[in-house]
Design a protein around this motif. Structure first.
Motif, mmCIF file in Angstrom:
data_model
loop_
_atom_site.group_PDB
_atom_site.id
_atom_site.type_symbol
_atom_site.label_atom_id
_atom_site.label_comp_id
_atom_site.label_asym_id
_atom_site.label_seq_id
_atom_site.Cartn_x
_atom_site.Cartn_y
_atom_site.Cartn_z
ATOM 1 N N ALA A 271 0.842 -1.194 0.000
ATOM 2 C CA ALA A 271 0.000 0.000 0.000
ATOM 3 C C ALA A 271 0.879 1.246 0.000
ATOM 4 N N SER A 272 0.324 2.328 -0.534
ATOM 5 C CA SER A 272 1.050 3.596 -0.593
ATOM 6 C C SER A 272 0.111 4.722 -0.178
ATOM 7 N N ARG A 273 0.612 5.940 -0.180
ATOM 8 C CA ARG A 273 -0.230 7.072 0.183
ATOM 9 C C ARG A 273 -1.373 7.274 -0.810
ATOM 10 N N THR A 274 -1.118 6.952 -2.060
ATOM 11 C CA THR A 274 -2.161 7.127 -3.079
ATOM 12 C C THR A 274 -3.025 5.889 -3.263
ATOM 13 N N HIS A 275 -2.543 4.731 -2.800
ATOM 14 C CA HIS A 275 -3.307 3.485 -2.885
ATOM 15 C C HIS A 275 -3.245 2.808 -1.506
ATOM 16 N N THR A 276 -4.071 3.304 -0.602
ATOM 17 C CA THR A 276 -3.990 2.861 0.794
ATOM 18 C C THR A 276 -4.424 1.417 0.999
ATOM 19 N N TYR A 277 -5.186 0.855 0.058
ATOM 20 C CA TYR A 277 -5.569 -0.552 0.133
ATOM 21 C C TYR A 277 -4.579 -1.441 -0.617
ATOM 22 N N GLY A 278 -3.540 -0.838 -1.190
ATOM 23 C CA GLY A 278 -2.613 -1.613 -2.000
ATOM 24 C C GLY A 278 -3.126 -1.774 -3.425
ATOM 25 N N PHE A 279 -2.587 -2.756 -4.136
ATOM 26 C CA PHE A 279 -2.919 -2.957 -5.541
ATOM 27 C C PHE A 279 -3.628 -4.291 -5.786
ATOM 28 N N ALA A 280 -4.314 -4.798 -4.757
ATOM 29 C CA ALA A 280 -4.959 -6.105 -4.880
ATOM 30 C C ALA A 280 -5.978 -6.130 -6.003
ATOM 31 N N ARG A 281 -6.619 -4.994 -6.274
ATOM 32 C CA ARG A 281 -7.666 -4.973 -7.289
ATOM 33 C C ARG A 281 -7.114 -5.061 -8.712
ATOM 34 N N ALA A 282 -5.802 -4.988 -8.870
ATOM 35 C CA ALA A 282 -5.203 -5.203 -10.192
ATOM 36 C C ALA A 282 -5.594 -6.575 -10.723
ATOM 37 N N GLU A 283 -5.739 -7.532 -9.806
ATOM 38 C CA GLU A 283 -6.188 -8.884 -10.179
ATOM 39 C C GLU A 283 -7.546 -8.837 -10.871
ATOM 40 N N VAL A 284 -8.460 -8.021 -10.332
ATOM 41 C CA VAL A 284 -9.813 -7.930 -10.877
ATOM 42 C C VAL A 284 -9.801 -7.231 -12.234
ATOM 43 N N ILE A 285 -8.984 -6.186 -12.358
ATOM 44 C CA ILE A 285 -8.891 -5.472 -13.629
ATOM 45 C C ILE A 285 -8.303 -6.382 -14.704
ATOM 46 N N GLY A 286 -7.297 -7.169 -14.338
ATOM 47 C CA GLY A 286 -6.737 -8.129 -15.296
ATOM 48 C C GLY A 286 -7.776 -9.131 -15.742
ATOM 49 N N ALA A 287 -8.610 -9.596 -14.811
ATOM 50 C CA ALA A 287 -9.685 -10.531 -15.158
ATOM 51 C C ALA A 287 -10.685 -9.879 -16.094
ATOM 52 N N LEU A 288 -11.011 -8.595 -15.852
ATOM 53 C CA LEU A 288 -11.963 -7.882 -16.712
ATOM 54 C C LEU A 288 -11.446 -7.787 -18.139
ATOM 55 N N VAL A 289 -10.180 -7.411 -18.291
ATOM 56 C CA VAL A 289 -9.589 -7.311 -19.635
ATOM 57 C C VAL A 289 -9.644 -8.658 -20.343
ATOM 58 N N ASN A 290 -9.287 -9.719 -19.624
ATOM 59 C CA ASN A 290 -9.268 -11.050 -20.220
ATOM 60 C C ASN A 290 -10.652 -11.521 -20.645
ATOM 61 N N VAL A 291 -11.652 -11.280 -19.809
ATOM 62 C CA VAL A 291 -13.013 -11.725 -20.133
ATOM 63 C C VAL A 291 -13.554 -10.971 -21.338
ATOM 64 N N LEU A 292 -13.340 -9.657 -21.384
ATOM 65 C CA LEU A 292 -13.815 -8.869 -22.527
ATOM 66 C C LEU A 292 -13.114 -9.315 -23.812
ATOM 67 N N PHE A 293 -11.826 -9.607 -23.689
ATOM 68 C CA PHE A 293 -11.057 -10.115 -24.828
ATOM 69 C C PHE A 293 -11.658 -11.426 -25.318
ATOM 70 N N MET A 294 -11.994 -12.309 -24.383
ATOM 71 C CA MET A 294 -12.555 -13.611 -24.728
ATOM 72 C C MET A 294 -13.915 -13.457 -25.409
ATOM 73 N N LEU A 295 -14.742 -12.561 -24.908
ATOM 74 C CA LEU A 295 -16.061 -12.348 -25.526
ATOM 75 C C LEU A 295 -15.905 -11.825 -26.955
ATOM 76 N N GLY A 296 -14.893 -10.984 -27.178
ATOM 77 C CA GLY A 296 -14.630 -10.501 -28.533
ATOM 78 C C GLY A 296 -14.256 -11.637 -29.476
ATOM 79 N N ILE A 297 -13.435 -12.563 -28.999
ATOM 80 C CA ILE A 297 -13.052 -13.722 -29.815
ATOM 81 C C ILE A 297 -14.267 -14.594 -30.121
ATOM 82 N N VAL A 298 -15.138 -14.773 -29.139
ATOM 83 C CA VAL A 298 -16.349 -15.581 -29.330
ATOM 84 C C VAL A 298 -17.222 -14.978 -30.434
ATOM 85 N N VAL A 299 -17.396 -13.655 -30.389
ATOM 86 C CA VAL A 299 -18.210 -12.979 -31.420
ATOM 87 C C VAL A 299 -17.600 -13.196 -32.801
ATOM 88 N N TRP A 300 -16.275 -13.097 -32.897
ATOM 89 C CA TRP A 300 -15.624 -13.288 -34.198
ATOM 90 C C TRP A 300 -15.812 -14.718 -34.708
#
Length: 301
Positions: A72-101
């Motif tokens: 954790a830092s002064r600007t991110h007092t909870y740390g960067f744990a939510r980076a995991e969730v953002i990475g999952a979001l990018v991956n899922v949206l990417f996968m849905l795009g491939i499915v549509v194609w």
């Protein structure tokens, strides 16, 4: 007011598993792309596309897992744990795009059938199947956080694609029936699409500060009220910092304010043990303070 914080479990194990999986997947992605183009098989090309996106998703996942370990830092007092969730979001949206194609390409193939090299499809798909089984096994040994789940979704989709391509090659080799190639691609894409939506729903729940799916707020309030010295809990808010770290804030009405030092550790233990909440911010109050608060609130509104 008292605050209790437990650091989240280290994601270093997840990072290593994702990197190993990335090496396996990337090593075979080029081979499958070449095989798909050589055989002119949509099922194999779709599987090859999955392999490429798998490599990208595993790379994103590994980076997100590494980032989530930062303190954790002064600007991110909870740390960067939510980076995991953002990475999952990018991956899922990417996968849905491939499915549509793939769905679009499958309908094109159904309207205009093309020759497919059945033997080549079977050979390449079988090797791809073995690679995907190995990668899935590696990922399933790690922590089942959202980031790993999203990466595993890619790999399972690719594994299903390899099975579809193998079956398509076999049917075409034995019967020459070309529609099986796009039909199996459609079927597998729909399965992957439904799984992607489920992961996306969990990701959005975290990003929207929703109550974790495993926590029943009413049950949690009743459990708190059963602790000796506690009258009730109100203004209860529960949210997720990541898929494995949860936080809570609440006001706790006590029989006597002097009981707080005795009650607080019991509440913290209860929240951690029964509800998996490791970070809690609890504010004690007595009957008189709660009544005064309610009167002030009524006067304002």
């Amino acid at each position: 007011m008292s605050e209790h914080d437990h650091s989240g479990h280290s994601h270093s194990g997840s990072t290593k598993l994702l990197i190993v999986s990335l090496v396996f997947t990337s090593a075979y992605a080029g081979v499958e792309v070449a095989g798909g183009l050589w055989a002119n098989s949509l099922a194999l090309i779709a599987d090859a596309g999955h392999m490429i996106t798998d490599s990208l998703s595993l790379g994103i996942g590994a980076f997100a897992a590494w980032l989530s370990q930062r303190r954790a830092s002064r600007t991110h007092t909870y740390g960067f744990a939510r980076a995991e969730v953002i990475g999952a979001l990018v991956n899922v949206l990417f996968m849905l795009g491939i499915v549509v194609w793939i769905v679009f390409a499958a309908f094109e193939r159904l309207a205009n059938p093309q020759e497919v090299g059945g033997t080549t499809v079977m050979i390449v798909a079988f090797i791809g199947l073995l690679v995907n089984v190995a990668v899935a096994w590696i990922l399933m040994r790690g922590e089942k956080n959202m980031n790993v789940r999203a990466a595993l979704l890619h790999v399972m989709g690719d594994l299903a694609g390899s099975v579809a391509a193998l079956l398509a090659g076999l049917v075409i080799y034995l019967t020459g029936w070309l529609p099986i190639d796009p039909l199996l691609s459609l079927f597998i894409s729909l399965l992957i699409g439904f799984a992607s939506v489920n992961v996306l729903r969990d990701v959005l729940r975290v990003l929207m500060e929703g109550t974790p799916s495993h926590i029943d707020i009413d049950k949690l309030k009743r459990a708190i009220a059963e602790v000796d010295g506690v009258v009730e809990a109100h203004h209860v808010h529960v949210w997720s910092l990541s898929s494995s770290r949860h936080a809570l804030s609440a006001q706790i009405k006590l029989d006597q304010i002097g009981l707080w030092e005795e009650v607080l550790p019991k509440l913290q233990e209860l929240l951690q043990r029964d509800f998996g909440v490791g970070h809690s911010t609890l504010q004690p109050e007595t009957h008189q303070e709660a009544s005064s608060y309610s009167a002030d609130a009524a006067a304002r509104y």
